[in-house]
Design a protein around this motif. Structure first.
Motif, PDB file in Angstrom:
ATOM      1  N   ILE A 125      32.815  87.961 -39.334  1.00 40.13           N
ATOM      2  CA  ILE A 125      34.321  88.500 -39.474  1.00 40.13           C
ATOM      3  C   ILE A 125      34.448  89.520 -40.434  1.00 40.13           C
ATOM      4  O   ILE A 125      33.907  89.640 -41.721  1.00 40.13           O
ATOM      5  N   ALA A 126      34.559  90.932 -39.799  1.00 37.71           N
ATOM      6  CA  ALA A 126      34.584  92.230 -40.566  1.00 37.71           C
ATOM      7  C   ALA A 126      35.852  92.386 -41.116  1.00 37.71           C
ATOM      8  O   ALA A 126      35.793  93.105 -42.304  1.00 37.71           O
ATOM      9  N   GLY A 127      36.994  92.090 -40.812  1.00 34.69           N
ATOM     10  CA  GLY A 127      37.923  92.325 -41.359  1.00 34.69           C
ATOM     11  C   GLY A 127      39.461  91.703 -40.794  1.00 34.69           C
ATOM     12  O   GLY A 127      39.163  90.844 -39.909  1.00 34.69           O
ATOM     13  N   TYR A 128      40.522  91.525 -41.733  1.00 32.09           N
ATOM     14  CA  TYR A 128      41.484  90.723 -41.022  1.00 32.09           C
ATOM     15  C   TYR A 128      42.812  91.064 -41.901  1.00 32.09           C
ATOM     16  O   TYR A 128      42.759  91.797 -43.006  1.00 32.09           O
ATOM     17  N   MET A 177      32.019  91.401 -58.813  1.00 32.08           N
ATOM     18  CA  MET A 177      31.253  90.787 -57.764  1.00 32.08           C
ATOM     19  C   MET A 177      31.659  91.295 -56.396  1.00 32.08           C
ATOM     20  O   MET A 177      32.987  91.051 -56.031  1.00 32.08           O
ATOM     21  N   PRO A 178      30.864  91.811 -55.589  1.00 31.43           N
ATOM     22  CA  PRO A 178      31.256  92.267 -54.111  1.00 31.43           C
ATOM     23  C   PRO A 178      31.572  91.167 -53.389  1.00 31.43           C
ATOM     24  O   PRO A 178      31.148  90.023 -53.701  1.00 31.43           O
ATOM     25  N   ALA A 179      32.731  91.349 -52.466  1.00 37.78           N
ATOM     26  CA  ALA A 179      32.819  90.419 -51.569  1.00 37.78           C
ATOM     27  C   ALA A 179      31.642  89.827 -50.622  1.00 37.78           C
ATOM     28  O   ALA A 179      30.940  90.832 -50.211  1.00 37.78           O
ATOM     29  N   ARG A 180      31.590  88.710 -50.292  1.00 38.74           N
ATOM     30  CA  ARG A 180      30.522  88.280 -49.509  1.00 38.74           C
ATOM     31  C   ARG A 180      30.726  88.233 -47.859  1.00 38.74           C
ATOM     32  O   ARG A 180      31.952  88.176 -47.594  1.00 38.74           O
ATOM     33  N   ASP A 181      29.628  88.745 -47.264  1.00 32.64           N
ATOM     34  CA  ASP A 181      30.130  88.763 -45.861  1.00 32.64           C
ATOM     35  C   ASP A 181      30.131  87.161 -45.128  1.00 32.64           C
ATOM     36  O   ASP A 181      29.650  86.198 -45.657  1.00 32.64           O
ATOM     37  N   VAL A 182      31.082  87.076 -44.416  1.00 31.96           N
ATOM     38  CA  VAL A 182      31.398  85.862 -43.864  1.00 31.96           C
ATOM     39  C   VAL A 182      30.989  85.613 -42.483  1.00 31.96           C
ATOM     40  O   VAL A 182      31.397  86.770 -41.568  1.00 31.96           O
ATOM     41  N   VAL A 183      30.395  84.897 -42.049  1.00 35.61           N
ATOM     42  CA  VAL A 183      29.749  84.571 -40.693  1.00 35.61           C
ATOM     43  C   VAL A 183      30.266  83.143 -40.017  1.00 35.61           C
ATOM     44  O   VAL A 183      30.613  82.465 -40.625  1.00 35.61           O
ATOM     45  N   ILE A 184      30.303  83.256 -38.733  1.00 34.89           N
ATOM     46  CA  ILE A 184      30.607  82.235 -37.909  1.00 34.89           C
ATOM     47  C   ILE A 184      29.457  81.703 -37.287  1.00 34.89           C
ATOM     48  O   ILE A 184      28.559  82.326 -36.608  1.00 34.89           O
ATOM     49  N   THR A 185      29.115  80.223 -37.760  1.00 36.51           N
ATOM     50  CA  THR A 185      28.093  79.754 -37.210  1.00 36.51           C
ATOM     51  C   THR A 185      28.236  78.452 -36.102  1.00 36.51           C
ATOM     52  O   THR A 185      27.363  77.873 -35.550  1.00 36.51           O
TER      53      THR A 185
END
Length: 421
Positions: free
Chosen positions: A271-274, A1-9
């Protein structure tokens, strides 16, 4: 399962510049500093003469039920309030989500306590002006609020927030100094990426602006500035002489992209990377090389699948300390080059565990408004800090990506890449 995009709302903050993200941005636009004299120490010959303290915050407007305020110190109250603001902006109401799929991760620290709460204890234990341990056992229990300890446990903010919002998913508290809240946001994002949660409240709160922290932290690292307090925090500037102590909290609402889009939420950033890295000193008296900072930046860019030239600005840790600023500046130069640098501690000092979250909110606001707030007090460049510090006036943003950095004084380095969509 590919990692899901994480967004800030959603996002919320309480800091020396005011309460809420709007107040934060207004202060940036006005070039307003939150640093001032400590009235209770006025006229006393002390290295701790000024700080950046929270003003005009009324916890009763944010904490429900109000009876819980009595078991919350200020750090918990401000984190709680910030979380509520983030949920309100994100439009995510209690009962409108699966509680088992929502969690809380919060950056915290040692909570030093308010000396005023201990006055009666000390008075009874020092009947002749000299403290006596023999009296402590009796009067500590007699004079202290019975639930005093619950006010100062580092994990209590995350507990109160999760109970209030019925968030039963992943829950953690990270205590890692100035890197705490950025590490907490990274862990929360990872929980969503792995599919362990659909939404997370993440951020941090801290206060090192009370006299009670001095016996633990000492004076050596404090700013030696001899002018008005507003000029004391001077990240990367030639005349910097140490940090300015502050206090504050910031919280963000993170969601899986599909969760946010399904309910029609406005996405503020992605959040693109950390990444995080660690560099111990060779011995307790040696300086670090900055290797962990360089590695965390490079790893965060790799995680985001981005090149250094794609970064529109760097939100630096920049705490105004002589050696730490030099290490960070040289690490930025070596990894990102001449990208514009902002250092928001010039406005509100070092918020310790709260710094990273409030600074990340600052970068999101900058991306949304299309301009970078100038670093205050940057008047004379330091050749040992060869970076492009934004100063003097707001600067237009040319690229929609930013990287924010934090470090702890024990060698932890964290970096996070965000992108406006």
């Amino acid at each position: 399962m590919p990692a899901r995009d994480v967004v800030i709302t959603g996002m919320g903050c309480v800091c020396p510049l005011g309460t809420g993200a709007d107040a934060l941005w207004e202060a940036f636009e006005a070039g307003k500093s939150g640093i001032g004299w400590l009235e209770e120490l006025k006229g006393i010959d002390s290295p701790f003469r000024f700080a950046a303290r929270i003003k005009d915050f009324d916890s009763k407007l944010y904490v429900q039920p109000r009876k819980t305020i009595k078991v919350m110190c200020q750090e918990i109250q401000t984190a709680f309030a910030s979380a509520g603001m983030a949920m309100e902006q994100g439009g995510l109401e209690k009962g409108a989500f699966d509680p088992d799929r929502m969690g809380v991760v919060l950056g915290s620290e040692m909570l030093y306590g308010d000396l005023h709460e201990l006055i009666e204890c000390y008075r009874h234990c020092a009947p002749e002006g000299r403290f006596s341990w023999n009296e402590w056992g009796e009067y500590a229990f007699k004079d202290l609020f019975p639930l005093w300890m619950l006010k100062y446990l580092p994990n209590m903010a995350a507990c109160h927030i999760s109970i209030a919002h019925d968030a039963r998913g992943p829950n953690n508290s990270i205590v890692e100094g100035g890197a705490s809240s950025l590490l907490a946001i990274s862990e929360a994002a990872a929980a969503i990426e792995r599919g362990h949660a659909d939404a997370m409240l993440a951020g941090g709160s801290g206060s090192i602006a009370e006299f009670s922290c001095m016996p633990f932290r000492g004076w050596k690292h404090l700013s030696k500035w001899d002018g008005d307090p507003e000029g004391a925090s001077r990240p990367f500037e030639a005349r910097r002489s140490g940090i300015v102590l502050g206090e504050g909290a910031g919280m963000l609402l993170l969601e899986a992209r599909e969760h946010a889009e399904k309910r029609g939420a406005k996405i503020l950033a992605r959040i693109a990377g950390y990444a995080s890295r660690f560099e111990p000193p060779a011995n307790p008296w040696s300086e670090r090389s900055g290797r962990a900072i360089r590695q965390s930046i490079a790893a965060a860019l790799t995680d985001a699948n981005m090149q250094p030239e794609e970064i529109g600005h760097v939100n630096a840790h920049g705490d105004s300390s002589v050696e730490q600023d030099r290490q960070e500046a040289q690490a930025i130069r070596a990894t990102i080059g001449n990208a514009p640098i902002i250092a928001l501690k010039s406005y509100f000092g070092d918020l310790s565990a709260g710094s990273g979250a409030v600074e990340l909110i600052g970068s999101i606001l900058a991306l949304l408004h299309g301009k970078l707030p100038p670093t205050l007090n940057y008047e004379e460049a330091d050749s040992a800090c060869p970076i492009n510090v934004v100063h003097g006036q707001m600067q237009p943003i040319e690229k929609p990506a930013a990287i924010t950095l934090n470090q702890s004084n024990t060698g932890q380095a964290a970096a996070m890449v965000i992108v406006k969509e």
